[in-house]
Design a protein around this motif. Structure first.
Motif, PDB file in Angstrom:
ATOM      1  N   ALA A 194       0.824  -1.209   0.000  1.00  0.00           N
ATOM      2  CA  ALA A 194       0.000   0.000   0.000  1.00  0.00           C
ATOM      3  C   ALA A 194       0.860   1.261   0.000  1.00  0.00           C
ATOM      4  CB  ALA A 194      -0.929   0.006   1.207  1.00  0.00           C
ATOM      5  N   SER A 195       1.991   1.223   0.711  1.00  0.00           N
ATOM      6  CA  SER A 195       2.829   2.416   0.820  1.00  0.00           C
ATOM      7  C   SER A 195       3.543   2.746  -0.482  1.00  0.00           C
ATOM      8  CB  SER A 195       3.861   2.240   1.938  1.00  0.00           C
ATOM      9  OG  SER A 195       4.787   1.213   1.602  1.00  0.00           O
ATOM     10  N   ALA A 196       3.541   1.817  -1.435  1.00  0.00           N
ATOM     11  CA  ALA A 196       4.244   2.030  -2.699  1.00  0.00           C
ATOM     12  C   ALA A 196       3.354   2.653  -3.769  1.00  0.00           C
ATOM     13  CB  ALA A 196       4.807   0.706  -3.214  1.00  0.00           C
ATOM     14  N   GLN A 197       2.134   3.027  -3.428  1.00  0.00           N
ATOM     15  CA  GLN A 197       1.204   3.567  -4.428  1.00  0.00           C
ATOM     16  C   GLN A 197       1.212   5.083  -4.432  1.00  0.00           C
ATOM     17  OE1 GLN A 197       0.927   0.053  -5.607  1.00  0.00           O
ATOM     18  NE2 GLN A 197      -0.386   1.529  -6.669  1.00  0.00           N
ATOM     19  N   MET A 198       0.964   5.651  -5.603  1.00  0.00           N
ATOM     20  CA  MET A 198       0.982   7.104  -5.755  1.00  0.00           C
ATOM     21  C   MET A 198      -0.091   7.542  -6.723  1.00  0.00           C
ATOM     22  SD  MET A 198       4.158   9.597  -6.676  1.00  0.00           S
ATOM     23  CE  MET A 198       4.087  11.268  -5.996  1.00  0.00           C
ATOM     24  N   LEU A 199      -0.677   8.702  -6.448  1.00  0.00           N
ATOM     25  CA  LEU A 199      -1.684   9.293  -7.327  1.00  0.00           C
ATOM     26  C   LEU A 199      -0.987  10.001  -8.478  1.00  0.00           C
ATOM     27  CD1 LEU A 199      -4.619  10.083  -7.960  1.00  0.00           C
ATOM     28  CD2 LEU A 199      -4.365  11.989  -6.355  1.00  0.00           C
ATOM     29  N   VAL A 200      -1.313   9.594  -9.712  1.00  0.00           N
ATOM     30  CA  VAL A 200      -0.674  10.172 -10.892  1.00  0.00           C
ATOM     31  C   VAL A 200      -1.722  10.507 -11.944  1.00  0.00           C
ATOM     32  CG1 VAL A 200       1.470   8.898 -10.502  1.00  0.00           C
ATOM     33  CG2 VAL A 200      -0.270   7.932 -12.021  1.00  0.00           C
ATOM     34  N   VAL A 201      -1.378  11.433 -12.815  1.00  0.00           N
ATOM     35  CA  VAL A 201      -2.143  11.695 -14.034  1.00  0.00           C
ATOM     36  C   VAL A 201      -1.231  11.389 -15.205  1.00  0.00           C
ATOM     37  CG1 VAL A 201      -3.245  13.450 -15.471  1.00  0.00           C
ATOM     38  CG2 VAL A 201      -3.704  13.380 -13.014  1.00  0.00           C
ATOM     39  N   LEU A 202      -1.679  10.499 -16.077  1.00  0.00           N
ATOM     40  CA  LEU A 202      -0.893  10.021 -17.206  1.00  0.00           C
ATOM     41  C   LEU A 202      -1.409  10.677 -18.483  1.00  0.00           C
ATOM     42  CD1 LEU A 202      -1.419   6.511 -15.845  1.00  0.00           C
ATOM     43  CD2 LEU A 202       0.904   7.309 -16.240  1.00  0.00           C
ATOM     44  N   VAL A 203      -0.510  11.324 -19.219  1.00  0.00           N
ATOM     45  CA  VAL A 203      -0.878  12.031 -20.447  1.00  0.00           C
ATOM     46  C   VAL A 203      -0.011  11.512 -21.584  1.00  0.00           C
ATOM     47  CG1 VAL A 203      -0.970  14.267 -21.617  1.00  0.00           C
ATOM     48  CG2 VAL A 203      -1.634  14.090 -19.206  1.00  0.00           C
ATOM     49  N   SER A 204      -0.629  11.218 -22.707  1.00  0.00           N
ATOM     50  CA  SER A 204       0.094  10.731 -23.875  1.00  0.00           C
ATOM     51  C   SER A 204       0.866  11.862 -24.532  1.00  0.00           C
ATOM     52  CB  SER A 204      -0.894  10.132 -24.881  1.00  0.00           C
ATOM     53  OG  SER A 204      -0.277   9.929 -26.138  1.00  0.00           O
ATOM     54  N   THR A 205       2.083  11.533 -25.001  1.00  0.00           N
ATOM     55  CA  THR A 205       2.845  12.527 -25.760  1.00  0.00           C
ATOM     56  C   THR A 205       2.177  12.804 -27.114  1.00  0.00           C
ATOM     57  OG1 THR A 205       4.295  10.786 -26.643  1.00  0.00           O
ATOM     58  CG2 THR A 205       5.042  11.960 -24.671  1.00  0.00           C
ATOM     59  N   ASP A 206       1.229  11.960 -27.531  1.00  0.00           N
ATOM     60  CA  ASP A 206       0.475  12.187 -28.769  1.00  0.00           C
ATOM     61  C   ASP A 206      -0.697  13.141 -28.563  1.00  0.00           C
ATOM     62  OD1 ASP A 206       2.143  10.344 -29.947  1.00  0.00           O
ATOM     63  OD2 ASP A 206       0.686   8.708 -29.962  1.00  0.00           O
ATOM     64  N   ASP A 207      -0.999  13.487 -27.308  1.00  0.00           N
ATOM     65  CA  ASP A 207      -2.197  14.279 -27.047  1.00  0.00           C
ATOM     66  C   ASP A 207      -2.058  15.667 -27.674  1.00  0.00           C
ATOM     67  OD1 ASP A 207      -4.779  14.432 -25.375  1.00  0.00           O
ATOM     68  OD2 ASP A 207      -3.716  16.265 -24.819  1.00  0.00           O
ATOM     69  N   PRO A 208      -3.036  16.079 -28.492  1.00  0.00           N
ATOM     70  CA  PRO A 208      -2.919  17.384 -29.159  1.00  0.00           C
ATOM     71  C   PRO A 208      -2.951  18.565 -28.197  1.00  0.00           C
ATOM     72  CG  PRO A 208      -5.090  16.410 -29.565  1.00  0.00           C
ATOM     73  CD  PRO A 208      -4.254  15.353 -28.917  1.00  0.00           C
ATOM     74  N   GLY A 209      -3.453  18.356 -26.988  1.00  0.00           N
ATOM     75  CA  GLY A 209      -3.498  19.441 -26.016  1.00  0.00           C
ATOM     76  C   GLY A 209      -2.276  19.549 -25.141  1.00  0.00           C
ATOM     77  N   LEU A 210      -1.302  18.641 -25.325  1.00  0.00           N
ATOM     78  CA  LEU A 210      -0.080  18.675 -24.529  1.00  0.00           C
ATOM     79  C   LEU A 210       0.900  19.658 -25.157  1.00  0.00           C
ATOM     80  CD1 LEU A 210       1.710  17.472 -22.246  1.00  0.00           C
ATOM     81  CD2 LEU A 210       2.514  15.815 -23.943  1.00  0.00           C
ATOM     82  N   GLU A 211       1.380  20.588 -24.375  1.00  0.00           N
ATOM     83  CA  GLU A 211       2.284  21.608 -24.895  1.00  0.00           C
ATOM     84  C   GLU A 211       3.332  21.949 -23.839  1.00  0.00           C
ATOM     85  OE1 GLU A 211       3.304  23.785 -28.236  1.00  0.00           O
ATOM     86  OE2 GLU A 211       1.437  22.649 -28.047  1.00  0.00           O
ATOM     87  N   ILE A 212       4.585  22.047 -24.267  1.00  0.00           N
ATOM     88  CA  ILE A 212       5.636  22.567 -23.402  1.00  0.00           C
ATOM     89  C   ILE A 212       5.859  24.030 -23.773  1.00  0.00           C
ATOM     90  CG2 ILE A 212       8.074  22.474 -22.757  1.00  0.00           C
ATOM     91  CD1 ILE A 212       8.098  19.533 -23.195  1.00  0.00           C
ATOM     92  N   PHE A 213       5.864  24.889 -22.778  1.00  0.00           N
ATOM     93  CA  PHE A 213       6.131  26.298 -23.000  1.00  0.00           C
ATOM     94  C   PHE A 213       7.524  26.622 -22.462  1.00  0.00           C
ATOM     95  CE2 PHE A 213       1.531  25.844 -22.723  1.00  0.00           C
ATOM     96  CZ  PHE A 213       1.126  26.498 -23.878  1.00  0.00           C
ATOM     97  N   PRO A 214       8.161  27.659 -22.992  1.00  0.00           N
ATOM     98  CA  PRO A 214       9.508  27.998 -22.510  1.00  0.00           C
ATOM     99  C   PRO A 214       9.473  28.781 -21.204  1.00  0.00           C
ATOM    100  CG  PRO A 214       8.845  29.523 -24.238  1.00  0.00           C
ATOM    101  CD  PRO A 214       7.727  28.511 -24.111  1.00  0.00           C
ATOM    102  N   THR A 215      10.543  28.652 -20.444  1.00  0.00           N
ATOM    103  CA  THR A 215      10.763  29.504 -19.282  1.00  0.00           C
ATOM    104  C   THR A 215      11.990  30.354 -19.583  1.00  0.00           C
ATOM    105  OG1 THR A 215       9.852  27.843 -17.779  1.00  0.00           O
ATOM    106  CG2 THR A 215      11.183  29.581 -16.811  1.00  0.00           C
TER     107      THR A 215
END
Length: 341
Positions: A207-228
């Motif tokens: 049980a202690s090894a579990q974590m809440l995550v959100v998984l997003v595909s690199t193919d997703d059209p809404g995924l975007e990296i912006f510059p800093t």
């Protein structure tokens, strides 16, 4: 091999806790002191009381009270589809789609989960104390995987909706098998992931090894990296290549010039050769220009976005990149779902 599972979420019961917009918050590490007080004032049940408490003991006590009083209720085991509508820093509207699930955390050495940034001990120590006290994963981290999403957006009304985010419960236990052969890249949440690994090693239970995550595909059209973009308090001069593959913009009070980036080097790596003294960051090119004009910074560098495939490539080779190489927007909302351990 990523071990992804449905999980029995805790979530707010809005009939007792009030509307979700008064209960949710940004991730703990982007909340200012002033914003924390504003969020606390919205509701006695705002999630910031757990993620940024006065003490770890206060968070554990409040969490227990909320569960006992029906402020938080258990859901049947499920994976959740998450859609976020947003307008990026570039002014373009997009929709990003992902899946909220439970991940078995593993040390980086296994190659299942890959980092791309260095971490610092201070934030991890504080998060570990909070996890020990509450025994609940309070916020999800953001992971990427290659390949198409194993499920599409459900064609029904969402089960939860707030601030452009929609959540649907998905009762398909086989859905998670789509991740059996995936490598996962941490997009956002390195400190929390390493905290979860440390907690798992302390406890030594499944049980202690579990974590809440959100998984997003690199193919997703809404995924975007912006510059800093980078700002330096003192004058800097960056030498690039005469005929590099692309260029960044160096801005000083005297004007601006293009600096060509050598082939095989990322923008952030070139600027990183200047060191970190007097360095600050902004996601806004306009803010960087304003800071130079106002004399608040001596030199600014406007960078191009880092490509997702480049981040994955460096991570697979075990190479970490400079801080703030990536800027994934929007941040995940805290307070939609909790993961008891």
């Amino acid at each position: 091999m990523a071990v992804v599972k449905p999980f029995r979420a805790l979530r707010y019961d809005e009939t007792r806790a009030g509307p979700l917009e008064d209960l949710v918050a940004p991730p703990y590490d982007v909340i200012s002191g002033e914003q924390r007080e504003e969020l606390r004032a919205r509701s006695p049940y705002n999630v910031v009381r757990l993620t940024l408490p006065d003490s770890e003991e206060d968070a554990a006590r409040e969490l227990d009270e909320w569960r006992a009083n029906g402020i938080l209720v258990h859901e049947p085991p499920a994976v959740w589809a998450l859609e976020q509508d947003y307008v990026g820093p570039d002014g373009v509207p997009r929709t990003r789609f992902g899946l909220a699930a439970s991940l078995k955390v593993e040390p980086y050495a296994t190659g299942t989960v890959l980092p791309h940034e260095r971490t610092h001990s201070g934030p991890k120590e504080g998060r570990l104390r909070l996890l020990r006290a509450t025994r609940v994963q309070l916020e999800p981290i953001f992971l990427l995987y290659d390949g198409p999403a194993p499920v599409e957006r459900p064609e029904r009304e969402p089960d939860l909706e707030v601030e452009g985010a929609k959540l649907w419960r998905i009762d398909d236990p086989m859905l998670v098998r789509a991740f059996d052969d995936k490598q996962l890249l941490i997009a956002d949440g390195h400190h929390r992931y390493e905290t979860a690994v440390a907690f798992s090693e302390e406890e030594g239970t499944p049980a202690s090894a579990q974590m809440l995550v959100v998984l997003v595909s690199t193919d997703d059209p809404g995924l975007e990296i912006f510059p800093t973009h980078r700002l330096f308090a003192e004058s800097k001069h960056l030498e690039g290549e005469q005929n590099g593959g692309g260029s960044i913009i160096e801005i000083t009070p005297g004007g601006s010039r293009d600096v060509h980036v050598p082939d095989g080097m990322l923008d952030v790596q070139l600027v990183d050769t200047l060191g970190h003294d007097g360095l600050s960051y902004t996601a806004s090119a306009d803010e960087a220009r304003r800071a130079i004009a106002a004399g608040e910074a001596a030199t600014a560098y406007l960078l191009r976005p880092t490509r997702i495939e480049d981040v994955f490539s460096y991570a697979r080779r075990g190479e970490v990149l400079p801080q703030k190489t990536t800027y994934f927007f929007p941040k995940l909302i805290s307070g939609l779902l909790f993961h008891p351990l």
